[in-house]
Scaffold this motif. Structure first.
Motif, PDB file in Angstrom:
ATOM      1  N   ILE A 246       5.142  11.194  38.755  1.00 31.63           N
ATOM      2  CA  ILE A 246       5.117  10.896  37.092  1.00 31.63           C
ATOM      3  C   ILE A 246       5.795   9.492  37.391  1.00 31.63           C
ATOM      4  O   ILE A 246       6.677   9.082  37.704  1.00 31.63           O
ATOM      5  CB  ILE A 246       5.935  11.765  36.366  1.00 31.63           C
ATOM      6  N   ASP A 247       4.817   8.481  36.670  1.00 31.24           N
ATOM      7  CA  ASP A 247       5.218   7.155  36.353  1.00 31.24           C
ATOM      8  C   ASP A 247       5.134   6.578  34.909  1.00 31.24           C
ATOM      9  O   ASP A 247       4.072   7.399  34.249  1.00 31.24           O
ATOM     10  CB  ASP A 247       4.796   6.057  37.546  1.00 31.24           C
ATOM     11  N   ASN A 248       5.708   5.609  34.391  1.00 27.19           N
ATOM     12  CA  ASN A 248       5.584   5.310  32.951  1.00 27.19           C
ATOM     13  C   ASN A 248       4.627   3.903  33.035  1.00 27.19           C
ATOM     14  O   ASN A 248       4.811   3.058  32.080  1.00 27.19           O
ATOM     15  CB  ASN A 248       6.740   5.137  32.171  1.00 27.19           C
TER      16      ASN A 248
ATOM     17  N   ALA B   1       1.864   0.186  39.688  1.00 27.50           N
ATOM     18  CA  ALA B   1       1.493   0.463  38.567  1.00 27.50           C
ATOM     19  C   ALA B   1       2.800  -0.214  37.769  1.00 27.50           C
ATOM     20  O   ALA B   1       2.046  -0.274  36.471  1.00 27.50           O
ATOM     21  CB  ALA B   1       1.065   2.011  38.214  1.00 27.50           C
ATOM     22  N   LEU B   2       3.861  -0.388  38.187  1.00 26.68           N
ATOM     23  CA  LEU B   2       5.006  -0.749  37.532  1.00 26.68           C
ATOM     24  C   LEU B   2       5.368  -2.010  37.561  1.00 26.68           C
ATOM     25  O   LEU B   2       6.477  -2.733  37.164  1.00 26.68           O
ATOM     26  CB  LEU B   2       6.245   0.225  37.554  1.00 26.68           C
ATOM     27  N   GLU B   3       4.515  -2.987  38.289  1.00 22.99           N
ATOM     28  CA  GLU B   3       4.827  -4.398  38.500  1.00 22.99           C
ATOM     29  C   GLU B   3       4.888  -4.904  37.283  1.00 22.99           C
ATOM     30  O   GLU B   3       4.153  -5.014  36.382  1.00 22.99           O
ATOM     31  CB  GLU B   3       3.735  -4.938  39.285  1.00 22.99           C
ATOM     32  N   GLY B   4       6.039  -5.917  37.209  1.00 23.38           N
ATOM     33  CA  GLY B   4       6.179  -6.733  36.019  1.00 23.38           C
ATOM     34  C   GLY B   4       7.013  -6.008  34.936  1.00 23.38           C
ATOM     35  O   GLY B   4       7.476  -6.467  33.979  1.00 23.38           O
ATOM     36  N   ARG B   5       7.035  -4.777  35.017  1.00 18.83           N
ATOM     37  CA  ARG B   5       7.911  -3.947  34.107  1.00 18.83           C
ATOM     38  C   ARG B   5       9.557  -4.033  34.461  1.00 18.83           C
ATOM     39  O   ARG B   5       9.950  -4.081  35.773  1.00 18.83           O
ATOM     40  CB  ARG B   5       7.594  -2.667  33.786  1.00 18.83           C
ATOM     41  N   THR B   6      10.502  -4.205  33.450  1.00 16.98           N
ATOM     42  CA  THR B   6      11.867  -4.079  33.732  1.00 16.98           C
ATOM     43  C   THR B   6      12.445  -2.523  33.293  1.00 16.98           C
ATOM     44  O   THR B   6      13.610  -2.406  33.683  1.00 16.98           O
ATOM     45  CB  THR B   6      12.700  -5.021  32.924  1.00 16.98           C
TER      46      THR B   6
ATOM     47  N   ASN C  10      12.721  -3.930  42.030  1.00 19.28           N
ATOM     48  CA  ASN C  10      11.822  -4.087  40.915  1.00 19.28           C
ATOM     49  C   ASN C  10      12.135  -3.443  39.543  1.00 19.28           C
ATOM     50  O   ASN C  10      11.251  -2.979  38.875  1.00 19.28           O
ATOM     51  CB  ASN C  10      10.479  -3.495  41.266  1.00 19.28           C
ATOM     52  N   HIS C  11      13.441  -3.040  39.487  1.00 16.92           N
ATOM     53  CA  HIS C  11      14.039  -2.559  38.289  1.00 16.92           C
ATOM     54  C   HIS C  11      13.320  -0.929  37.910  1.00 16.92           C
ATOM     55  O   HIS C  11      12.933  -0.805  36.788  1.00 16.92           O
ATOM     56  CB  HIS C  11      14.072  -3.563  37.061  1.00 16.92           C
ATOM     57  N   ILE C  12      13.231  -0.356  38.843  1.00 16.39           N
ATOM     58  CA  ILE C  12      12.555   1.029  38.770  1.00 16.39           C
ATOM     59  C   ILE C  12      13.632   2.024  38.867  1.00 16.39           C
ATOM     60  O   ILE C  12      14.374   2.119  40.146  1.00 16.39           O
ATOM     61  CB  ILE C  12      11.304   1.207  39.595  1.00 16.39           C
ATOM     62  N   THR C  13      13.717   3.186  38.206  1.00 19.58           N
ATOM     63  CA  THR C  13      14.303   4.234  38.128  1.00 19.58           C
ATOM     64  C   THR C  13      13.899   5.369  38.720  1.00 19.58           C
ATOM     65  O   THR C  13      12.939   5.885  38.405  1.00 19.58           O
ATOM     66  CB  THR C  13      15.013   4.806  36.815  1.00 19.58           C
ATOM     67  N   PHE C  14      14.315   5.886  39.951  1.00 23.29           N
ATOM     68  CA  PHE C  14      13.616   6.902  40.783  1.00 23.29           C
ATOM     69  C   PHE C  14      14.447   8.098  40.687  1.00 23.29           C
ATOM     70  O   PHE C  14      15.760   8.220  40.986  1.00 23.29           O
ATOM     71  CB  PHE C  14      13.599   6.332  42.038  1.00 23.29           C
ATOM     72  N   THR C  15      13.748   9.179  40.155  1.00 25.46           N
ATOM     73  CA  THR C  15      14.656  10.461  40.187  1.00 25.46           C
ATOM     74  C   THR C  15      13.919  11.702  40.936  1.00 25.46           C
ATOM     75  O   THR C  15      12.391  11.575  40.902  1.00 25.46           O
ATOM     76  CB  THR C  15      14.865  10.980  38.568  1.00 25.46           C
ATOM     77  N   LEU C  16      14.464  12.548  41.449  1.00 30.80           N
ATOM     78  CA  LEU C  16      13.997  13.639  42.311  1.00 30.80           C
ATOM     79  C   LEU C  16      14.318  14.882  41.596  1.00 30.80           C
ATOM     80  O   LEU C  16      15.618  15.168  41.621  1.00 30.80           O
ATOM     81  CB  LEU C  16      14.372  13.342  43.637  1.00 30.80           C
TER      82      LEU C  16
END
Length: 417
Positions: free
Chosen positions: A355-357, A331-336, A295-301
């Motif tokens: 945290i998400d954008n 909440a990030l569905e459809g975003r790249t 889903n083109h999501i960047t995950f940071t910890l």
């Protein structure tokens, strides 16, 4: 008293000796019977005066040093009791005894102060205290957590924050004063009435869920059984069979929905054990890495410190974190350019920010999303966030929306270690 009398006799003896020596010298000079011897006796009396002054100064210096040490709370001072004169030995022994008594008193006071401070740390309400000059003399961790501020040193640093918090219905502020000797101490009690209301609301939902679960299960189970039995009769027509199967399917769907009630009304108390929070978060990051990549999501910890250990129910807390992360992904569905980050920090307590954008949560919905069965999704039961909040509360913590606006949503978890 014996020691004081001994010092008096020594001083008196020195004075008598000085008077005798100087008097004899003056008599020899005035009577012209021995000018040289008289002069020597007067000089000798001057040396005796110097010796007496030196002895008295040594006593005064020792006493001054002793009282300075008391003022500076220095208990390491020790005066030698051997290889000194008799009067010095008695003085030193007395000073050492007084110093030992003061040390024991100070140690008992420190233990008592530590006990009361530890006791205040266990109080769920926040407690702040300051003196007449505005200096903060005590603030427990609950107060700092409720006010979301670092350790203050002066009351004026909190005035604007307290005024802002007083306008919120979530916190209740109560102030009183007390006299401590000649000092006026102001005590502020801070109570989170939002938690009390939330606990009462949760208890009401649990009771309602328990009743509804019991009634629905008792009603649905016979309907499913009866529809299954009737659909097997040989002389029933196909239309009736189709209708009975629809009844069965709808009943089973309602039964599945009823299972959602069980999660709320029969949530077990957490089985708290030590575990690595860092490892748990890393496992969740690995678990969701495939979905995030797809889903083109960047995950940071980020963990501060790098290794965080805590005491809690690992399975329940993993369920909470996974639920919050899946909500962020939805909440990030459809975003790249989606991003999800977890910031975990361990100080006196443990805090976790997810945290998400995404597009954010509307202000009018932020207070409703923790209500059981409330959902903005086309599918879902709406118990995920309510269940998560209840699990965190069972761990003695809080789950809140710290911030939510287009481009940034922060779910904040605060728990004891």
């Amino acid at each position: 008293m014996i020691f004081s009398r001994h010092i008096y006799w020594i001083i008196l003896l020195h004075i008598v000796l000085i008077l005798t020596t100087s008097g004899t010298g003056l008599w020899l000079i005035v009577s012209q019977r021995g000018f040289t011897i008289g002069t020597l006796l007067i000089i000798c009396s001057l040396f005796q005066i110097g010796g007496l002054v030196k002895k008295l100064n040594s006593f005064n210096q020792k006493l001054r040093l002793f009282f300075d040490a008391i003022e500076d709370k220095d208990n390491m001072l020790y005066f030698p009791e051997h290889n000194v004169s008799k009067e010095q030995e008695k003085l030193n022994r007395s000073l050492n005894r007084i110093n030992l008594l003061l040390s024991k008193t100070q140690s008992a006071y420190s233990k008592q102060e530590h006990f009361y401070r530890s006791l205040l740390e266990e109080v769920p309400s926040g407690v702040l205290a300051w003196d007449s000059s505005g200096k903060i003399i005590m603030a427990n961790s609950a107060a700092l957590s409720l006010l979301n501020c670092p350790q203050p040193s002066q009351y004026h640093q909190l005035e604007s924050l307290l005024q802002a918090q007083d306008k919120k219905s979530r916190l209740s502020l109560s102030q009183s004063q007390m006299k401590l000797q000649d000092e006026t101490i102001t005590i502020l009690s801070i109570k989170d009435i939002g938690d009390e209301l939330s606990d009462q609301e949760s208890e009401s939902w649990n009771k309602l869920s328990h009743v509804l679960t019991h009634e629905i299960m008792n009603t649905i189970a016979p309907i499913i059984s009866l529809s299954q039995t009737l659909s097997t009769y040989p002389d029933i027509n196909e239309k009736a069979i189709r209708g009975l199967r629809i009844i069965q399917a709808q009943s089973e769907r309602l039964l599945e929905f009823t299972e959602s009630f069980r999660h709320l009304s029969y949530l077990p108390q957490p089985e708290k054990k030590p575990f690595s929070l860092t490892a748990t978060l890393q496992n969740l990051q690995e678990l969701l890495s495939g979905d995030c990549k797809e889903n083109h999501i960047t995950f940071t910890l980020i963990c501060q410190p790098e290794s965080i250990d805590m005491n809690g129910d690992k399975n329940q807390l993993s369920q909470v974190l996974l639920n919050l992360l899946k909500n962020s992904m939805q909440a990030l569905e459809g975003r790249t350019d989606g991003t999800i980050s977890i910031h975990a920090q361990q100080d006196e307590r443990i805090s976790i920010d997810i945290i998400d954008n995404g597009s954010g949560i509307l202000p009018e919905l932020q207070e409703k999303i923790f209500i059981p069965f409330f959902t903005t999704k086309s599918e879902g039961t709406g118990i995920g966030l309510s269940l998560s909040k209840q699990i965190i509360r069972y761990h003695g913590g809080h789950l809140t929306i710290q911030e939510s606006q287009p481009g940034k949503t922060v779910f904040h978890i605060d728990m004891p270690q």
